[in-house]
Design a protein around this motif. Structure first.
Motif, mmCIF file in Angstrom:
data_model
loop_
_atom_site.group_PDB
_atom_site.id
_atom_site.type_symbol
_atom_site.label_atom_id
_atom_site.label_comp_id
_atom_site.label_asym_id
_atom_site.label_seq_id
_atom_site.Cartn_x
_atom_site.Cartn_y
_atom_site.Cartn_z
ATOM 1 N N ALA A 40 0.854 -1.188 0.000
ATOM 2 C CA ALA A 40 0.000 0.000 0.000
ATOM 3 C C ALA A 40 0.890 1.239 0.000
ATOM 4 C CB ALA A 40 -0.905 0.005 1.227
ATOM 5 N N ILE A 41 0.307 2.370 -0.340
ATOM 6 C CA ILE A 41 1.069 3.615 -0.313
ATOM 7 C C ILE A 41 0.378 4.606 0.623
ATOM 8 C CG2 ILE A 41 1.998 3.296 -2.632
ATOM 9 C CD1 ILE A 41 -0.002 5.419 -3.609
ATOM 10 N N ALA A 42 1.178 5.484 1.207
ATOM 11 C CA ALA A 42 0.659 6.514 2.104
ATOM 12 C C ALA A 42 1.087 7.880 1.585
ATOM 13 C CB ALA A 42 1.167 6.306 3.520
ATOM 14 N N VAL A 43 0.173 8.829 1.630
ATOM 15 C CA VAL A 43 0.436 10.171 1.132
ATOM 16 C C VAL A 43 0.063 11.176 2.219
ATOM 17 C CG1 VAL A 43 -0.113 11.863 -0.662
ATOM 18 C CG2 VAL A 43 -0.052 9.422 -1.226
ATOM 19 N N ARG A 44 0.946 12.115 2.461
ATOM 20 C CA ARG A 44 0.650 13.174 3.426
ATOM 21 C C ARG A 44 -0.401 14.116 2.822
ATOM 22 N NH1 ARG A 44 3.906 15.180 7.512
ATOM 23 N NH2 ARG A 44 5.690 14.085 6.628
ATOM 24 N N CYS A 45 -1.459 14.365 3.571
ATOM 25 C CA CYS A 45 -2.520 15.229 3.053
ATOM 26 C C CYS A 45 -3.388 15.735 4.192
ATOM 27 C CB CYS A 45 -3.394 14.481 2.041
ATOM 28 S SG CYS A 45 -4.769 15.455 1.398
ATOM 29 N N ASP A 46 -3.540 17.040 4.257
ATOM 30 C CA ASP A 46 -4.505 17.671 5.151
ATOM 31 C C ASP A 46 -5.721 18.006 4.322
ATOM 32 O OD1 ASP A 46 -6.038 19.262 6.801
ATOM 33 O OD2 ASP A 46 -4.385 20.558 7.439
#
Length: 239
Positions: A47-53
Motif C-alpha cells: 500500500a502507499i501513504a500520502v501526506r494530506c490535510d
C-alpha cells in the motif's frame, strides 16, 4: 479484479482496518493522513501513504495526482478522516465548532469532488462516507461533531441522486462505539455506561466496520445507493 482504493485517515483505527480489508482482498490501496506515515500492517501489502490535510484543497489535489500516478484513478473512495473537539455548548468556541465542520464535512466535500470527476469519466465508482451514530442520535458535548456527521448523510444522498446516472454509488456507514485508541482513553465507568445502552452489549471491532464498507464497495452492492448502514450494535435504532 484489483481496484484503486483510497481511504482518507487510513493510518489508524477504523480507517486502518478499512484499508487492510481492501488490501487483503487484493486491491491497490492508498491512504492519506496528516502525518503521511504508512503502518507496518499495510506496508506488507504494498500500500502507499500520502501526506494530506483535507482542509487544504491544494494538498488534496496533489495527493490525488500522486495516487493516480501510482495506482490509477481512484475507483473506490472511503472518506473516513475526521476530528473531534468535544465540549458543552456554552464552553464551545466558534473555532471548536467550525474546525470540526471544516474537517469532517467540508474536507469530505473536497476529496469526493476530486475523486468523482474521474469516476464520472469512467462511468463507474464507489463512494463510502464514514458518519457516526452520534449524527442522528445526538450526544451531549458533541454538537459540532454530530452536526458534521449528520451533514454527511444529506451530502451523500444528494450525490447519490446526482451521480447515480453515471453508475456511481454513494453510501454512508454509521459506526457506533468502536474499540479504538480514541475510545480506549475513556474511563472504565464511562465504557460500562456506554455499553449498557448498546443492545448487543459490547463495542464494535474496527474490522466489523470495515466489512460493511467492503460490502458497499462490492459488485453485490451495485444496486445500493443513498443508504445509511448502521454498525452500532443497535444503539441508534429508530434514528
Amino acid at each position: 479484479m484489483s481496484r484503486s482504493v483510497l481511504v482518507t485517515g487510513g493510518n489508524r483505527g477504523i480507517g486502518l482496518a478499512i484499508a487492510l480489508a481492501f488490501a487483503e482482498a487484493g486491491d491497490k490501496v492508498a491512504i492519506t493522513s496528516r502525518s503521511g506515515e504508512l503502518p507496518e500492517e499495510l506496508a506488507k501489502h504494498q500500500a502507499i501513504a500520502v501526506r494530506c490535510d483535507i482542509n487544504d484543497a491544494a494538498q488534496v489535489d496533489a495527493a490525488f495526482t500522486e495516487i493516480e500516478a501510482a495506482n490509477g484513478p481512484v475507483e473506490v473512495l472511503v472518506a473516513n478522516a475526521g476530528i473531534t473537539k468535544d465540549t458543552l455548548l456554552l464552553r464551545m468556541t466558534e473555532e471548536d465548532f467550525t474546525s470540526v465542520l471544516d474537517t469532517n464535512l467540508t474536507g469530505t466535500f473536497r476529496v469526493v469532488k476530486r475523486a468523482s470527476a474521474k469516476m464520472m469519466r469512467a462511468r463507474k465508482g464507489r463512494v463510502v462516507l464514514i458518519s457516526s451514530v452520534v449524527g442522528l442520535l445526538g450526544s451531549p458535548g458533541q454538537a459540532n461533531y454530530a452536526a458534521s456527521k449528520s451533514g454527511l448523510i444529506g451530502f451523500a444522498r444528494s450525490l447519490a441522486r446526482e451521480l447515480g446516472p453515471r453508475n456511481i454509488t454513494v453510501n454512508v456507514v454509521s459506526p457506533g462505539f468502536v474499540d479504538t485508541d480514541m475510545t480506549a482513553v475513556l474511563s472504565e465507568e464511562r465504557r460500562k455506561e456506554i455499553v449498557s445502552g448498546v443492545p448487543l452489549g459490547r463495542y464494535a471491532a474496527p474490522a466489523e466496520v470495515a466489512s460493511a464498507v467492503r460490502f458497499l464497495s462490492s459488485d453485490e452492492a451495485a444496486y445500493i445507493t443513498g443508504a445509511v448502514i448502521p454498525v452500532d450494535g443497535g444503539l441508534g435504532m429508530g434514528h
